[in-house]
Scaffold this motif. Structure first.
Motif, PDB file in Angstrom:
ATOM      1  N   TRP A 191       1.302   8.041   7.191  1.00  0.00           N
ATOM      2  CA  TRP A 191       2.395   8.137   6.660  1.00  0.00           C
ATOM      3  C   TRP A 191       3.171   9.777   6.251  1.00  0.00           C
ATOM      4  O   TRP A 191       4.093   9.835   6.629  1.00  0.00           O
ATOM      5  N   ILE A 192       2.125  10.162   5.752  1.00  0.00           N
ATOM      6  CA  ILE A 192       2.444  11.724   5.664  1.00  0.00           C
ATOM      7  C   ILE A 192       2.984  12.363   7.041  1.00  0.00           C
ATOM      8  O   ILE A 192       3.953  13.313   7.088  1.00  0.00           O
ATOM      9  N   SER A 241       3.269  28.190  -0.643  1.00  0.00           N
ATOM     10  CA  SER A 241       4.093  26.884  -0.309  1.00  0.00           C
ATOM     11  C   SER A 241       3.356  26.212   0.502  1.00  0.00           C
ATOM     12  O   SER A 241       2.309  26.409   1.256  1.00  0.00           O
ATOM     13  N   PHE A 242       3.732  25.038   0.311  1.00  0.00           N
ATOM     14  CA  PHE A 242       3.088  23.871   1.042  1.00  0.00           C
ATOM     15  C   PHE A 242       3.988  22.892   1.985  1.00  0.00           C
ATOM     16  O   PHE A 242       5.105  22.744   1.216  1.00  0.00           O
ATOM     17  N   ASP A 243       3.504  22.098   2.918  1.00  0.00           N
ATOM     18  CA  ASP A 243       4.418  21.078   3.525  1.00  0.00           C
ATOM     19  C   ASP A 243       4.473  19.851   2.667  1.00  0.00           C
ATOM     20  O   ASP A 243       5.432  18.976   2.652  1.00  0.00           O
ATOM     21  N   PHE A 244       3.136  19.464   2.029  1.00  0.00           N
ATOM     22  CA  PHE A 244       3.238  18.131   1.173  1.00  0.00           C
ATOM     23  C   PHE A 244       2.121  18.358   0.233  1.00  0.00           C
ATOM     24  O   PHE A 244       1.159  19.120   0.305  1.00  0.00           O
ATOM     25  N   TYR A 256       6.860  15.894  -1.998  1.00  0.00           N
ATOM     26  CA  TYR A 256       5.747  15.551  -2.969  1.00  0.00           C
ATOM     27  C   TYR A 256       5.370  14.110  -2.811  1.00  0.00           C
ATOM     28  O   TYR A 256       6.360  13.149  -2.650  1.00  0.00           O
ATOM     29  N   THR A 257       4.195  13.621  -2.696  1.00  0.00           N
ATOM     30  CA  THR A 257       4.006  12.301  -2.463  1.00  0.00           C
ATOM     31  C   THR A 257       2.824  11.924  -3.383  1.00  0.00           C
ATOM     32  O   THR A 257       2.076  12.684  -3.800  1.00  0.00           O
ATOM     33  N   SER A 258       2.784  10.504  -3.545  1.00  0.00           N
ATOM     34  CA  SER A 258       1.511  10.047  -4.352  1.00  0.00           C
ATOM     35  C   SER A 258       1.338   8.573  -3.916  1.00  0.00           C
ATOM     36  O   SER A 258       2.423   7.826  -3.430  1.00  0.00           O
ATOM     37  N   MET A 259       0.268   8.013  -4.068  1.00  0.00           N
ATOM     38  CA  MET A 259      -0.013   6.587  -4.041  1.00  0.00           C
ATOM     39  C   MET A 259       0.436   6.117  -5.644  1.00  0.00           C
ATOM     40  O   MET A 259       0.275   6.486  -6.586  1.00  0.00           O
ATOM     41  N   VAL A 260       0.803   4.664  -5.329  1.00  0.00           N
ATOM     42  CA  VAL A 260       1.166   3.857  -6.499  1.00  0.00           C
ATOM     43  C   VAL A 260       0.309   2.691  -6.351  1.00  0.00           C
ATOM     44  O   VAL A 260       0.514   1.877  -5.531  1.00  0.00           O
ATOM     45  N   CYS A 318      13.741 -12.857  -0.216  1.00  0.00           N
ATOM     46  CA  CYS A 318      12.834 -13.733   0.586  1.00  0.00           C
ATOM     47  C   CYS A 318      11.164 -13.752  -0.130  1.00  0.00           C
ATOM     48  O   CYS A 318      11.010 -12.842  -0.754  1.00  0.00           O
ATOM     49  N   ARG A 319      10.602 -14.615   0.122  1.00  0.00           N
ATOM     50  CA  ARG A 319       9.493 -14.907  -0.603  1.00  0.00           C
ATOM     51  C   ARG A 319       8.282 -13.867  -0.021  1.00  0.00           C
ATOM     52  O   ARG A 319       7.212 -13.487  -0.806  1.00  0.00           O
ATOM     53  N   GLU A 320       8.502 -13.631   1.476  1.00  0.00           N
ATOM     54  CA  GLU A 320       7.661 -12.827   1.854  1.00  0.00           C
ATOM     55  C   GLU A 320       8.525 -11.544   2.828  1.00  0.00           C
ATOM     56  O   GLU A 320       9.575 -12.061   3.283  1.00  0.00           O
ATOM     57  N   LYS A 321       7.874 -10.400   2.988  1.00  0.00           N
ATOM     58  CA  LYS A 321       8.404  -9.520   3.736  1.00  0.00           C
ATOM     59  C   LYS A 321       7.950  -9.309   5.174  1.00  0.00           C
ATOM     60  O   LYS A 321       6.739  -9.868   5.380  1.00  0.00           O
ATOM     61  N   ALA A 322       8.905  -9.154   6.127  1.00  0.00           N
ATOM     62  CA  ALA A 322       8.351  -9.511   7.383  1.00  0.00           C
ATOM     63  C   ALA A 322       7.599  -8.299   8.127  1.00  0.00           C
ATOM     64  O   ALA A 322       6.970  -8.272   9.027  1.00  0.00           O
ATOM     65  N   GLY A 323       7.685  -6.857   7.586  1.00  0.00           N
ATOM     66  CA  GLY A 323       6.981  -5.875   8.161  1.00  0.00           C
ATOM     67  C   GLY A 323       7.028  -4.714   6.886  1.00  0.00           C
ATOM     68  O   GLY A 323       7.539  -4.839   5.879  1.00  0.00           O
ATOM     69  N   VAL A 324       6.704  -3.380   7.369  1.00  0.00           N
ATOM     70  CA  VAL A 324       6.291  -2.295   6.638  1.00  0.00           C
ATOM     71  C   VAL A 324       7.271  -1.142   7.210  1.00  0.00           C
ATOM     72  O   VAL A 324       7.216  -1.185   8.530  1.00  0.00           O
ATOM     73  N   ASN A 325       8.132  -0.727   6.208  1.00  0.00           N
ATOM     74  CA  ASN A 325       9.044   0.565   6.802  1.00  0.00           C
ATOM     75  C   ASN A 325       7.993   1.753   6.346  1.00  0.00           C
ATOM     76  O   ASN A 325       8.104   2.052   5.262  1.00  0.00           O
ATOM     77  N   TYR A 326       7.632   2.482   6.945  1.00  0.00           N
ATOM     78  CA  TYR A 326       6.887   3.539   7.040  1.00  0.00           C
ATOM     79  C   TYR A 326       7.356   4.993   6.507  1.00  0.00           C
ATOM     80  O   TYR A 326       6.703   5.938   6.182  1.00  0.00           O
ATOM     81  N   ILE A 327       8.633   5.119   6.727  1.00  0.00           N
ATOM     82  CA  ILE A 327       9.287   6.245   6.220  1.00  0.00           C
ATOM     83  C   ILE A 327      10.582   5.877   5.731  1.00  0.00           C
ATOM     84  O   ILE A 327      11.185   4.929   6.119  1.00  0.00           O
TER      85      ILE A 327
END
Length: 482
Positions: free
Chosen positions: A96-97, A229-232, A288-292, A473-482
């Motif tokens: 994902w990054i 400095s960092f990219d992420f 900046y990123t983090s898992m939740v 909707c009760r369920e999601k059809a897919g994942v939007n990765y960005i």
């Protein structure tokens, strides 16, 4: 009486499509035949399927070891009780990054992928993210931690892989012992749990804590050096507020010390501190990123990001087996002009189906949410309840807001400024049609194809689809990765 057609169940979101294990999950039987040390941990079900006991720490540790060796040519080990990561799950975050860095959401700073530099917050003894990022993409890392055990074993895991060892720096976080009172922080005492590997996401549907104050060791400030400095940055934060909470789900045994799993205020407080640090560091990091771990915390954190004025927020869902996690990313770098660059759209009309609609919702509710979705971005909207249509007129700024600030609540209707009908605006109509009970057709029709913003129509309509599916909707059809 004719039988009703069985409604096709929507497919559950999958792991990242570029993940090595997306189409080829680990073959336990093959690994057992190649690595004798793994063989004692493999048994077979009545159907003849090879399995391992996920509650056996030694089994999960050996699986991680052989996967890193077999698929990534990495030598790896951790002592008893340390947090043992699952390789497919951690690979999702890395990919994902990679998507974020490769996208045109913000301007690229590095033309060479091998110049990418990341910061792993709390790398642990396993040092999994730097090892994967360096071996897969040649990224450089600074990996921080506070405990002597974590630092020692992270350093060992880096040095045992000389082909990438120069890419990874292990950095000790200096802190006062009074800032973190648990004895577990200093001696690396383990607890029987993990952050939920192999557990259903519902395991984390507990009330979120109101305490968002963080009293632990430094996270980014006082760890990142002047001029760096960092990219992420990335983080697999302590998900739990107490040691008792961390032990509520003993369905897996992947180890984990107090310092790795628990902090006052839990993940909400920890990630809030990352946000606060990012306000000071600003463009020292491109992302900046983090898992939740808890979805209920995601909404709070997104609202916090709105308060501090970040330019872009992105979210995703990580799925591995029965485990769901969410990724949160934000940036203070100005959005790339490419996002709103004029180009020609290929279609004048687009549509999608909303299937599995929850019973309490109908076409009018969807229509009102369409109106609210675009009003929140500042666009002009005209709803016609009799024809079930919404006419939208959006300027360049409004399109930008829809594409980059989709985190706003659907029901939070902003005041709508007057927008002049002009050839420079994006004008389109959204119509909602009833199909069969529980199913609606949502159609978007572009009004002026020659608009310089017409090329954004498809992207905006995709954002609308994702938002409506999530809400209705009760369920999601897919994942939007960005």
């Amino acid at each position: 009486m004719p039988s009703k057609k069985r409604r096709r169940k929507e497919e559950r979101p999958r792991i990242h499509p570029n993940n090595k294990y997306s189409d080829n999950p680990p073959d336990f039987a093959l690994l057992a035949s190649l690595y004798p040390s793994f063989q004692p941990f493999v048994f077979y079900s009545r159907e003849g399927r090879p399995r391992i006991d996920w509650t056996d720490f030694n089994a999960t540790r050996e699986l991680t070891r052989v996967l890193l060796l077999h698929d990534h040519s990495l030598q790896w080990w951790i002592p008893d009780g340390q947090l043992c990561p699952t390789v497919p799950n951690r690979s999702n975050y890395i990919h994902w990054i990679k998507d974020l860095l490769s996208s045109d959401i913000i301007a690229k700073s590095n033309s060479n992928v091998h110049n990418v530099r990341g910061f792993d917050i709390g790398t642990g003894a396993n040092c999994i993210y730097p090892l994967l990022g360096a071996s897969l993409f040649g990224w450089k890392f600074v990996a921080s931690d506070v405990t002597d055990v974590a630092l020692e074993w992270a350093e060992r895991n880096v040095k045992n892989n000389p082909h990438i060892s120069e890419l990874i720096e292990i950095r000790k976080v200096k802190f006062s012992q009074n800032t973190f009172t648990s004895d577990g922080l200093n001696n690396g005492e383990s607890i029987h749990s993990e952050e939920g590997e192999g557990l259903p996401s519902s395991s984390f549907d507990m009330p979120a804590s109101e305490d968002t104050s963080y009293h632990g060791p430094p996270i980014l400030l006082d760890v990142v050096r002047d001029g760096e400095s960092f990219d992420f940055c990335m983080s697999n934060p302590p998900f739990f507020e107490t040691i008792e909470e961390a032990g509520l789900n003993p369905k897996t045994s992947c180890g984990g010390t107090y310092a790795e799993m628990v902090c006052p205020g839990g993940e909400k407080a920890f990630i809030t501190r990352i946000i606060e640090d990012s306000v000071v560091l600003k463009q020292s990091f491109r992302w900046y990123t983090s898992m939740v771990g808890r979805k209920v915390n995601l909404k709070f954190l997104i609202s916090k990001l709105r308060e501090v004025g970040v330019t872009i927020v992105k979210t995703t869902e990580f799925v591995q087996g029965q485990t769901c996690r969410w990724g949160l990313a934000w940036s203070f770098v100005p959005p790339s002009k490419k996002i709103i660059s004029p180009h020609v759209t290929q279609k004048n009309s687009l549509s999608f189906m909303l299937e599995g609609l929850q019973r309490q919702f109908g076409a009018i509710h969807v229509l009102q949410s369409v109106e609210s979705f675009f009003q929140t971005g500042g666009a002009s909207c005209k709803l016609n309840a009799s024809s079930f249509t919404v006419d939208i007129t959006a300027s360049t700024d409004h399109c930008h807001a829809v594409l980059n600030n989709k985190v706003k609540d659907l029901d939070e209707v902003a005041s709508c400024s007057n927008v002049q009908e002009a050839s420079s605006n994006l004008c389109f109509r959204v119509s909602v049609f009833q199909q069969i009970p529980g199913t609606l057709l949502v159609k978007g029709s572009l009004q002026h194809r020659d608009s310089p913003l017409s090329g954004l129509f498809s992207s905006i309509f995709q954002e609308l689809e994702d938002t409506l599916r999530h809400k209705f909707c009760r369920e999601k059809a897919g994942v939007n990765y960005i």
